[in-house]
Design an enzyme around this catalytic site. Structure first.
Site, PDB file in Angstrom:
ATOM      1  N   ASP A  73     -14.821   0.652  -3.866  1.00  0.00           N
ATOM      2  CA  ASP A  73     -13.423   1.209  -4.091  1.00  0.00           C
ATOM      3  C   ASP A  73     -13.128   2.018  -5.305  1.00  0.00           C
ATOM      4  OD1 ASP A  73     -10.513   1.312  -3.398  1.00  0.00           O
ATOM      5  OD2 ASP A  73     -10.250  -0.815  -4.399  1.00  0.00           O
TER       6      ASP A  73
ATOM      7  N   ASN B 141      -8.427   2.469   7.785  1.00  0.00           N
ATOM      8  CA  ASN B 141      -8.902   3.729   6.942  1.00  0.00           C
ATOM      9  C   ASN B 141      -8.474   5.031   7.757  1.00  0.00           C
ATOM     10  OD1 ASN B 141     -11.692   2.733   4.777  1.00  0.00           O
ATOM     11  ND2 ASN B 141      -9.564   2.905   4.389  1.00  0.00           N
TER      12      ASN B 141
END
Ligand code: FPP
Length: 238
Positions: free
Chosen positions: A19, A67
Site C-alpha cells: 500500500d 480496485n
C-alpha cells in the site's frame, strides 16, 4: 555490509499489503501509475530478500476485488505491469526457480493475462519457494466462493454436512495447501486488513509500518521480522 537487524529465523510465510503507491507518486507530482511501477520494483527487491532470509511463501496483495473502482487508466497500468513482470518471470523461470500461484478470480482479467498466469503456474509447479499473487482477490469473495463449492458438493451427495471442518473449508480456498501466514505486513500507515486473507489471518501477527510501499527496503522487512519475534504468540492459549 550492514549487520542483519534480526538473527532469528524468518517466518515461513509472510504476506504483504503493498500500500501507498498512489501517495508516493503524488508526493513527487507523478501519475499514480508511476507509483505502481515503483511498487513493482519494491516487490522485486523484497521478494529477493525474502528468499535470501529463507522465507518459503510470500503472498502479496496486487489487485483487490474493489480496485476495479479506480480509473480505467490506473487499472490498465497495473495490469500492464503485472503482464510485463510475468513475461519476464517466465523467461527467467529456470534461473529463479520460484513457484507462482494466483489467489483470486482470474476470469475478469484479460485473456492474455489469464494465459500468462496459467503458464507461470504450470511451468513452476516443481519449485518450492513460492510467491502467491492476490489478483482480483477479496477475502470475503474467497469465502463465499468456497461456500458455494462446498454447498454444490453437499447437494450432489459428494460430501456430508458433518464432514465440513476448518481443515476441509481451508481446502476449498485459493490458498489450499499453503500454510497460514505467520506475519502480515502493511506499510503506508493504514491500520486495517482491507479484505486480505480474512480466513488465513486468524492468528497472524500484523505489523503496520509508516513507510510507503515503493520506499519499503530490505531493512524494513528485517525490522518487521524482528517485531514479529517480539510478539508472544499464544493462539488463544493462556
Ligand atoms: C495499493 O496502493 C497498491 C495497489 C492497488 C496495486 C499494487 C500493484 C503493484 C505494486 C504493481 C504490481 C506489479 C508487480 C510486478 C508485483 P494505493 O494505490 O492504494 O496507494 P495509495 O493508498 O497511496 O493511493
Amino acid at each position: 555490509m550492514r549487520e542483519p537487524i534480526c538473527d532469528l529465523p524468518a517466518p515461513c510465510h509472510i504476506a504483504i499489503i503493498m500500500d501507498g503507491n498512489g501517495r508516493w507518486a503524488k508526493k513527487r507530482n507523478l501519475p499514480r501509475t508511476a507509483g505502481h511501477a515503483a511498487g513493482g520494483e519494491a516487490f522485486r527487491r523484497i521478494a529477493h530478500h525474502c528468499r535470501k532470509l529463507g522465507v518459503k511463501y510470500l503472498t502479496v496483495y496486487a489487485f483487490s476485488t474493489e480496485n476495479w473502482k479506480r480509473s480505467e487508466d490506473e487499472v490498465a497500468g497495473i495490469m500492464r505491469l503485472l503482464g510485463n513482470y510475468l513475461k519476464e518471470a517466465l523467461s527467467d523461470m529456470e534461473k529463479n526457480r520460484v513457484r507462482f500461484r494466483f489467489f483470486g478470480d482470474l476470469s475478469r482479467l484479460s485473456p492474455q493475462l489469464q494465459k500468462l498466469c496459467r503458464e507461470a503456474e504450470e511451468k513452476s509447479l516443481d519449485y518450492d519457494v513460492q510467491v502467491n499473487f492476490c489478483l482480483n482477490y477479496g477475502g470475503r469473495d474467497e469465502i463465499v466462493k468456497a461456500t458455494r463449492k462446498i454447498a454444490a458438493d453437499v447437494q450432489a451427495g459428494r460430501l456430508q454436512a458433518e464432514q465440513i471442518t476448518e481443515q476441509l473449508f481451508s481446502d476449498y480456498l485459493y490458498s489450499k495447501d499453503v500454510p497460514d501466514p505467520e506475519l502480515i505486513i502493511r506499510p503506508s500507515g493504514e491500520m486495517r486488513t482491507s479484505n486480505f486473507l480474512l480466513w488465513q489471518s486468524a492468528y497472524s501477527e500484523y505489523v503496520f509500518m509508516d513507510v510507503l510501499w515503493p520506499d519499503f527496503s530490505e531493512e524494513h522487512l528485517e525490522q518487521a521480522i524482528a517485531e514479529y519475534h517480539k510478539r508472544n504468540r499464544r493462539f488463544g492459549g493462556a
